[in-house]
Motif scaffolding. Structure first.
Motif, PDB file in Angstrom:
ATOM      1  N   GLN A   1       0.815  -1.219   0.000  1.00 39.58           N
ATOM      2  CA  GLN A   1       0.000   0.000   0.000  1.00 39.58           C
ATOM      3  C   GLN A   1       0.844   1.263   0.000  1.00 39.58           C
ATOM      4  O   GLN A   1       0.597   2.193  -0.744  1.00 39.58           O
ATOM      5  CB  GLN A   1      -0.933   0.006   1.211  1.00 39.58           C
ATOM      6  CG  GLN A   1      -2.020  -1.053   1.086  1.00 39.58           C
ATOM      7  CD  GLN A   1      -2.745  -1.274   2.397  1.00 39.58           C
ATOM      8  OE1 GLN A   1      -2.891  -0.377   3.208  1.00 39.58           O
ATOM      9  NE2 GLN A   1      -3.194  -2.490   2.624  1.00 39.58           N
ATOM     10  N   GLU A   2       1.853   1.275   0.847  1.00 40.18           N
ATOM     11  CA  GLU A   2       2.671   2.482   0.967  1.00 40.18           C
ATOM     12  C   GLU A   2       3.724   2.554  -0.147  1.00 40.18           C
ATOM     13  O   GLU A   2       4.260   3.609  -0.429  1.00 40.18           O
ATOM     14  CB  GLU A   2       3.380   2.495   2.326  1.00 40.18           C
ATOM     15  CG  GLU A   2       2.440   2.522   3.517  1.00 40.18           C
ATOM     16  CD  GLU A   2       1.940   3.918   3.829  1.00 40.18           C
ATOM     17  OE1 GLU A   2       2.741   4.862   3.748  1.00 40.18           O
ATOM     18  OE2 GLU A   2       0.744   4.057   4.129  1.00 40.18           O
ATOM     19  N   LYS A   3       4.023   1.418  -0.726  1.00 37.92           N
ATOM     20  CA  LYS A   3       5.029   1.314  -1.785  1.00 37.92           C
ATOM     21  C   LYS A   3       6.341   1.981  -1.372  1.00 37.92           C
ATOM     22  O   LYS A   3       6.907   2.796  -2.092  1.00 37.92           O
ATOM     23  CB  LYS A   3       4.500   1.895  -3.090  1.00 37.92           C
ATOM     24  CG  LYS A   3       3.137   1.317  -3.483  1.00 37.92           C
ATOM     25  CD  LYS A   3       2.948   1.209  -4.974  1.00 37.92           C
ATOM     26  CE  LYS A   3       1.583   0.637  -5.353  1.00 37.92           C
ATOM     27  NZ  LYS A   3       1.373  -0.760  -4.991  1.00 37.92           N
ATOM     28  N   LYS A   4       6.789   1.611  -0.173  1.00 36.78           N
ATOM     29  CA  LYS A   4       7.998   2.223   0.350  1.00 36.78           C
ATOM     30  C   LYS A   4       9.177   1.247   0.403  1.00 36.78           C
ATOM     31  O   LYS A   4      10.193   1.531   1.019  1.00 36.78           O
ATOM     32  CB  LYS A   4       7.739   2.755   1.764  1.00 36.78           C
ATOM     33  CG  LYS A   4       6.934   4.047   1.813  1.00 36.78           C
ATOM     34  CD  LYS A   4       6.804   4.531   3.246  1.00 36.78           C
ATOM     35  CE  LYS A   4       6.311   5.950   3.389  1.00 36.78           C
ATOM     36  NZ  LYS A   4       5.205   6.382   2.587  1.00 36.78           N
ATOM     37  N   SER A   5       9.041   0.077  -0.226  1.00 37.44           N
ATOM     38  CA  SER A   5      10.170  -0.869  -0.166  1.00 37.44           C
ATOM     39  C   SER A   5      11.181  -0.534  -1.256  1.00 37.44           C
ATOM     40  O   SER A   5      10.821   0.044  -2.278  1.00 37.44           O
ATOM     41  CB  SER A   5       9.654  -2.302  -0.310  1.00 37.44           C
ATOM     42  OG  SER A   5       9.019  -2.466  -1.556  1.00 37.44           O
ATOM     43  N   PRO A   6      12.453  -0.885  -1.033  1.00 34.74           N
ATOM     44  CA  PRO A   6      13.494  -0.532  -2.007  1.00 34.74           C
ATOM     45  C   PRO A   6      13.248  -1.171  -3.379  1.00 34.74           C
ATOM     46  O   PRO A   6      12.762  -2.297  -3.467  1.00 34.74           O
ATOM     47  CB  PRO A   6      14.771  -1.112  -1.392  1.00 34.74           C
ATOM     48  CG  PRO A   6      14.450  -1.407   0.025  1.00 34.74           C
ATOM     49  CD  PRO A   6      12.987  -1.619   0.126  1.00 34.74           C
ATOM     50  N   VAL A   7      13.586  -0.444  -4.434  1.00 39.35           N
ATOM     51  CA  VAL A   7      13.342  -0.902  -5.805  1.00 39.35           C
ATOM     52  C   VAL A   7      14.063  -2.230  -6.078  1.00 39.35           C
ATOM     53  O   VAL A   7      13.486  -3.152  -6.655  1.00 39.35           O
ATOM     54  CB  VAL A   7      13.820   0.170  -6.819  1.00 39.35           C
ATOM     55  CG1 VAL A   7      13.606  -0.317  -8.252  1.00 39.35           C
ATOM     56  CG2 VAL A   7      13.072   1.469  -6.593  1.00 39.35           C
ATOM     57  N   THR A   8      15.314  -2.334  -5.642  1.00 36.07           N
ATOM     58  CA  THR A   8      16.082  -3.558  -5.916  1.00 36.07           C
ATOM     59  C   THR A   8      15.414  -4.766  -5.242  1.00 36.07           C
ATOM     60  O   THR A   8      15.368  -5.848  -5.805  1.00 36.07           O
ATOM     61  CB  THR A   8      17.520  -3.444  -5.374  1.00 36.07           C
ATOM     62  OG1 THR A   8      17.460  -2.925  -4.046  1.00 36.07           O
ATOM     63  CG2 THR A   8      18.367  -2.545  -6.240  1.00 36.07           C
ATOM     64  N   GLU A   9      14.878  -4.522  -4.052  1.00 30.01           N
ATOM     65  CA  GLU A   9      14.218  -5.605  -3.338  1.00 30.01           C
ATOM     66  C   GLU A   9      12.958  -6.046  -4.093  1.00 30.01           C
ATOM     67  O   GLU A   9      12.682  -7.237  -4.230  1.00 30.01           O
ATOM     68  CB  GLU A   9      13.851  -5.128  -1.933  1.00 30.01           C
ATOM     69  CG  GLU A   9      13.264  -6.213  -1.050  1.00 30.01           C
ATOM     70  CD  GLU A   9      12.879  -5.668   0.310  1.00 30.01           C
ATOM     71  OE1 GLU A   9      13.758  -5.598   1.182  1.00 30.01           O
ATOM     72  OE2 GLU A   9      11.693  -5.299   0.491  1.00 30.01           O
ATOM     73  N   LYS A  10      12.245  -5.058  -4.601  1.00 29.74           N
ATOM     74  CA  LYS A  10      11.019  -5.344  -5.352  1.00 29.74           C
ATOM     75  C   LYS A  10      11.335  -6.226  -6.563  1.00 29.74           C
ATOM     76  O   LYS A  10      10.647  -7.208  -6.833  1.00 29.74           O
ATOM     77  CB  LYS A  10      10.403  -4.022  -5.846  1.00 29.74           C
ATOM     78  CG  LYS A  10       9.087  -3.703  -5.183  1.00 29.74           C
ATOM     79  CD  LYS A  10       8.484  -2.454  -5.770  1.00 29.74           C
ATOM     80  CE  LYS A  10       8.911  -1.241  -4.972  1.00 29.74           C
ATOM     81  NZ  LYS A  10       8.426   0.027  -5.472  1.00 29.74           N
TER      82      LYS A  10
END
Lengths: 245, 474
Positions: free
Chosen positions: B392-401
């Motif tokens: 929901q917040e979309k706050k995880s790191p891009v590389t992790e995604k």
């Protein structure tokens, strides 16, 4: 009794011997063992990191792989613990809920299966050495397996079991925690390594390769020569050979 | 002060905590004492799991009927001559308290046992209006002298030892005696007595408000809270809206759990209950009594999957068993609510923007969940926070995604999975020496910075199995 192996990704790729010992132990107690080759990972790395949708893809693959199995047995308290969470994760999902409940109900960690299902406490193992045991958090707190591994170890002939101080404390592995929070993880595993050293044991045994890889990796970095072994390596050691005699 | 303690980055806070050997030793030894005390007391009480279950049921029932019990409490307090104010926000709570103090022309305020006033930043507000504020709990008083925030829910100055406290007393109050706890406590007592006697307003928190009687209960070991509630003419209680129990019997259960889980005591030195203002014909009690019931984000937790976080009775059992807390200390959480419950509660009350790292500051070992006397599934709520941060917040790191998308693909495609178990060893060969990887690439770096990584097996399990089936290994 027919048993399907759940070998776990870490064991398949890195610690293949753990899988072999698991097979041999199960066969020694008279199980007919198969290995559904379509199995992958239980989904825990994604699930615990908050990636529910990604985790579910992996979980569905596991449910497909084991749908015809009678019992599913794996050498990891943590990964089996993950399977036990499937019903909560797929609750209300008309397509998968039933399969999730089915897989959770028939899955066991290897020592849990031996003691609680088969009623075996003495595998006729022989192992000479000073051993201390680390009960992993997920094995004990998530899966609820506290006594089975230690019951089996106590019946090993020749073993000298030494209690690990503050054994219930986490080693700092925590899956992706170890790489996301390496500084905190380092301090936790340093403490665990210190506790292992205090026992003067030659072997550290446990039921989860993730934790053992963490503690073993740290102790190796510190130049300590304690041998870190999965519990099946000790349990599969007997007078005819087997494990790491 | 508010929930958030400062602006230092997460990584800096972690490093600062880890480098503070002094604090870590103090925390480690306190954790050992509290943990053993809790286990001994739980065993002595017997049926600990039944008690926990009962505690949890009382909390669930109360929260599911919170509107009813808050109204009952409010009516009972009013009936006993007290004024009740419902504050939706920190600002409303502070404004009301300031208004009361101004009306009374209050100059000096003594306080005790209130985390919620830390949460709403009351002290600064009162000081700005020219009132003198004295924290009277020993730990809080030390921190106030030192201008240091609390680092633990039950023992706020847990991160300090007696030598440090002696230094603070010497520097701020001209103390010239030893660092023996008895002398330090005697000095604090002598200093605080003057404040108790000269204060016009007393402010306390609330361990449990009892709906059926309108009484407020405080659980303490020092007795200073009793001075605060007995001496000043004007009394104000500030409570989080969830700190309520329906009946005295419920309170008894929760106090039994609280004292055992917090510090390993059957009962603390003082369990004080008081009601409202002095009524006609009564000989004691304050002239003027106010109960401020603070929401400040709590009501939006009701009815969500986090509702049980409001079960919390602030015993700190989760903090006392947490290995992460032990190594980084309370300040690393950058919240007045540290440890596992802080990592759950802080983002709920104060949003994810400033606290998005907290749910990840846990190895999910579940020691907290096991220790919680009111059965908050803390580690599960941390995972739920992570899901919200990712989805929901979309706050995880891009590389992790990207990695997790890759994981999903890999783990749902048996052929790709099988291939990787075959190729893992070869892929990691450039970094492998003596069956060990000491400087791993990419995601392995965080791992190999602090420990060795094993080389993948020469033959994967599935390859071995296939050969065995064919009879190669027989």
């Amino acid at each position: 009794m027919k048993v399907s192996l759940f070998i776990t990704c870490v064991s398949d790729m890195i610690f293949a011997d753990v899988g072999k010992h698991t097979v041999e132990i199960l066969e020694r107690v008279g199980c007919e063992v198969d290995f559904p080759a379509a199995q992958t990972c239980c989904g825990q790395p994604a699930y615990n990191s908050g990636y529910l949708q990604e985790a579910k893809q992996s979980m569905k693959q596991m449910m497909r792989s084991f749908k015809d199995s009678e019992y599913v047995v794996g050498p990891s308290g943590s990964c089996v613990g993950m399977l036990k969470e499937y019903p909560a994760i797929f609750k209300g999902d008309s397509e998968w809920e039933e399969a999730a409940v089915d897989l959770a109900n028939k899955s066991y960690e290897i020592t849990q299966f031996l003691v609680d299902v088969l009623g075996v406490t003495d595998l006729g193992s022989t192992f000479k050495g000073k051993v201390t045991y680390h009960p992993s958090c997920h094995m004990t707190r998530i899966l609820g397996v506290k006594d089975a591994p230690q019951t089996l170890l106590r019946h090993v002939k020749g073993i000298e079991l030494i209690e690990l101080p503050v054994k219930e404390d986490c080693c700092g592995f925590g899956g992706t925690f170890a790489v996301k929070n390496p500084d905190i993880s380092r301090e936790m595993v340093k403490e665990k390594s210190q506790h292992v050293s205090e026992t003067n044991a030659e072997y550290l045994a446990g039921g989860d390769m993730g934790c053992l890889m963490n503690i073993g990796g740290r102790m190796r970095r510190e130049g300590k020569n304690v041998k870190v072994v999965h519990i099946t390596e000790i349990l599969n050691t007997h007078e005819q050979g087997g494990g790491i005699a | 002060m508010s929930i958030k303690l400062g602006d230092m980055s997460y990584q800096d806070r972690i490093e600062k905590g880890i480098e503070n050997d002094f604090m870590r030793e103090a925390v480690s030894s306190a954790q050992g004492r509290f943990r053993n005390g809790r286990l001994t007391q739980a065993e002595e009480l017997g049926d600990w799991e039944d008690w926990r279950q009962l505690g949890s049921e009382i909390r669930t029932h109360t929260l599911e009927n919170l509107d009813y019990y808050l109204q009952q409490l409010s009516e009972q307090v009013s009936k006993r001559g007290g004024n009740v104010f419902f504050a939706a926000t920190a600002e409303e709570a502070n404004a009301y308290i300031k208004k009361v103090i101004k009306q009374k022309n209050g100059k000096k305020v003594v306080k005790s046992k209130s985390m919620v006033t830390e949460e709403i930043g009351l002290n600064q507000q009162l000081e700005q209006m020219g009132a003198e504020v004295v924290e009277s709990d020993l730990g809080e008083w030390i921190l106030q002298l030192d201008e240091d925030p609390p680092s633990h829910i039950v023992t706020p100055a847990l991160h300090k030892n007696k030598e440090q406290i002696r230094e603070t007393f010497a520097e701020k109050r001209g103390y010239d005696q030893s660092d023996s706890p008895e002398e330090l406590a005697a000095f604090a007592r002598e200093q605080l007595r003057k404040d108790f006697l000269s204060a016009d307003v007393g402010i306390t928190g609330c361990n449990f408000a009892i709906a059926e009687s309108g009484a407020i209960t405080l659980v303490t070991n020092e007795g200073n809270a009793r001075m605060v509630t007995a001496l000043p003419d004007t009394q104000i209680t500030v409570m989080g809206m969830e700190r309520i129990v329906p009946t005295w019997e419920d309170m008894e259960v929760l106090v039994s759990l609280l004292t055992r889980a917090a510090v390993g005591q059957k009962l603390t030195s003082y369990v004080t209950s008081y009601t409202g203002a002095r009524l006609e014909g009564e000989i004691d009690g304050p002239d003027d009594y106010h109960l401020v019931i603070v929401d400040n984000g709590r009501s939006k937790i009701l009815g969500t999957e986090f509702q049980s976080a409001l079960h919390c009775i602030r015993c700190a059992a989760c903090i006392n068993v947490c290995p992460v807390y032990r190594h980084v200390g309370g300040h690393a959480y950058n919240s007045i609510y540290p440890g596992p419950i802080g990592a759950v509660l802080t983002p709920l009350l104060d949003g994810y923007d400033d606290h998005k790292e907290l749910p990840y500051a846990s190895s999910l070992c579940a020691a907290c969940t096991e220790a919680c006397p009111v059965k908050i599934p803390l580690h599960e709520q941390l995972i739920r926070h992570r899901q919200i941060i990712v989805e929901q917040e979309k706050k995880s790191p891009v590389t992790e995604k990207i990695m997790m998308k890759g994981f999903a693909q890999w783990a749902s495609t048996p052929a790709a999975y099988k291939l990787s178990t075959k190729l893992a060893r070869t892929a990691l060969k450039p970094w492998t020496k003596d069956e060990t990887i000491k400087n791993g690439p990419g995601p392995l770096k965080g791992w190999t910075d602090v420990r060795d990584f094993p080389a993948p097996a020469k033959q994967s399990f599935r390859a071995w199995w296939k050969e065995r089936k064919k009879g190669v290994n027989q």
